[in-house]
Design a protein around this motif. Structure first.
Motif, short mmCIF file in Angstrom:
data_model
loop_
_atom_site.label_atom_id
_atom_site.label_comp_id
_atom_site.label_asym_id
_atom_site.label_seq_id
_atom_site.Cartn_x
_atom_site.Cartn_y
_atom_site.Cartn_z
N LEU A 1 0.82 -1.21 0.00
CA LEU A 1 0.00 0.00 0.00
C LEU A 1 0.86 1.26 0.00
O LEU A 1 0.49 2.27 -0.61
N GLY A 2 2.00 1.20 0.68
CA GLY A 2 2.89 2.35 0.71
C GLY A 2 2.31 3.51 1.50
O GLY A 2 1.30 3.38 2.21
N GLY A 3 2.93 4.65 1.38
CA GLY A 3 2.46 5.84 2.08
C GLY A 3 2.53 5.65 3.58
O GLY A 3 3.47 5.04 4.11
N PRO A 4 1.53 6.13 4.31
CA PRO A 4 1.54 5.98 5.77
C PRO A 4 1.43 4.52 6.21
O PRO A 4 1.84 4.17 7.32
N TRP A 5 0.86 3.66 5.35
CA TRP A 5 0.72 2.25 5.72
C TRP A 5 2.08 1.56 5.82
O TRP A 5 2.21 0.55 6.53
N ALA A 6 3.07 2.06 5.11
CA ALA A 6 4.38 1.41 5.12
C ALA A 6 5.01 1.44 6.52
O ALA A 6 5.85 0.59 6.84
N LYS A 7 4.61 2.41 7.34
CA LYS A 7 5.14 2.51 8.70
C LYS A 7 4.20 1.91 9.75
O LYS A 7 4.50 1.97 10.94
N ALA A 8 3.08 1.35 9.30
CA ALA A 8 2.12 0.77 10.25
C ALA A 8 2.67 -0.51 10.85
O ALA A 8 3.48 -1.22 10.23
N ASP A 9 2.24 -0.80 12.05
CA ASP A 9 2.72 -1.99 12.76
C ASP A 9 1.82 -3.18 12.42
O ASP A 9 0.62 -3.16 12.74
N PRO A 10 2.35 -4.23 11.78
CA PRO A 10 1.50 -5.38 11.42
C PRO A 10 0.97 -6.13 12.63
O PRO A 10 -0.13 -6.69 12.57
N PHE A 11 1.70 -6.15 13.75
CA PHE A 11 1.20 -6.82 14.94
C PHE A 11 -0.03 -6.11 15.49
O PHE A 11 -1.02 -6.74 15.86
N SER A 12 0.02 -4.78 15.52
CA SER A 12 -1.15 -4.02 15.96
C SER A 12 -2.32 -4.23 15.01
O SER A 12 -3.48 -4.30 15.43
N GLY A 13 -2.01 -4.35 13.72
CA GLY A 13 -3.08 -4.63 12.76
C GLY A 13 -3.71 -5.99 13.00
O GLY A 13 -4.93 -6.14 12.89
N PHE A 14 -2.89 -6.97 13.34
CA PHE A 14 -3.43 -8.30 13.66
C PHE A 14 -4.32 -8.24 14.90
O PHE A 14 -5.42 -8.80 14.91
#
Length: 234
Positions: free
Chosen positions: A58-71
């Protein structure tokens, strides 16, 4: 884990006359549902990797998002595993079945009692007719510690390994972006797959040591059982 639970509890299931189909359904449902939501599982580690890959795409701000928090944020939307666990709880509390499962339960009530001979106090001896290659030889004393200690070793080493790996990964991050060294953050940065491998290896060594120390099996027989178990898993 499903294979371990199935082989370990098979004599108990027979003694209380639970249908094998019912036990298989419960073991698989609980194993799959909990593994899909527990951070201490290789399955969740794979999911976190997929989420991280999507964030990078996705790139942009999503590139710095935490995948664990997303899970973690997706847990409240896991309707299938949550509802299946609720269904099992309702089924266990009410004791009611329907359809083919009811037929299996009725057939299980008609089965003869499983033979079991007693050895020392607090122990049971294995039945003379094993169900498979991983069942103990006839007359082998069945001791609770031979199951509890390996299980405890697997869980303890796996969880401790994840915490240790996560804290080590956090310590290597730049100070400006380093999160607090908490358990949650340690699980975020941990490699759950390698931790589970180390936990499994430790559990196997504990089980091997207990078996040899009590002279339940000789080393060649123990290694053959280990090889058979590996084939079952693979």
């Amino acid at each position: 884990s499903i294979l371990i639970v199935g082989n370990s509890l098979r004599p108990l299931v027979r003694s209380v006359k639970i249908a094998t189909a019912k036990f298989a359904f419960v073991a698989h449902t609980v194993g799959v549902c909990i593994a899909s939501m527990s951070p201490i599982s290789s399955w969740v580690g794979m999911q976190i990797g997929f989420i991280g890959g999507v964030y990078e795409t996705l790139g942009g701000p999503w590139a710095k998002a935490d995948p664990f928090s997303g899970f973690i944020a997706t847990l409240q939307y896991r309707f299938l595993p949550l509802l299946m666990l609720v269904f099992l709880l309702i089924n266990a509390v009410t004791g009611r079945d329907f359809g083919p499962m009811l037929d299996e339960e009725r057939a299980a009530l008609l089965l003869p009692d499983a033979p079991a001979s007693s050895s020392k106090e607090g122990e049971r001896a294995a039945a003379p007719s094993p169900d498979g290659p991983l069942d103990p030889p006839a007359g082998t004393p069945l001791r609770a510690r031979n199951a509890l200690l390996p299980f405890g070793a697997v869980m303890g080493v796996a969880f401790g390994g994840m915490i240790s790996q996560g804290l080590g990964a956090i310590a290597q991050l730049p100070l400006a972006s380093r999160p607090a060294p908490t358990v949650v953050n340690a699980l975020r940065f941990a490699d759950s797959v390698s931790a589970l491998i180390w936990g499994s290896a430790c559990g196997w060594l504990v089980a091997l040591g207990l078996t040899l120390q009590q002279r339940l099996l000789k080393l060649p027989d123990a290694m053959e059982a280990w090889s058979t178990g590996m084939k079952e898993v693979l």
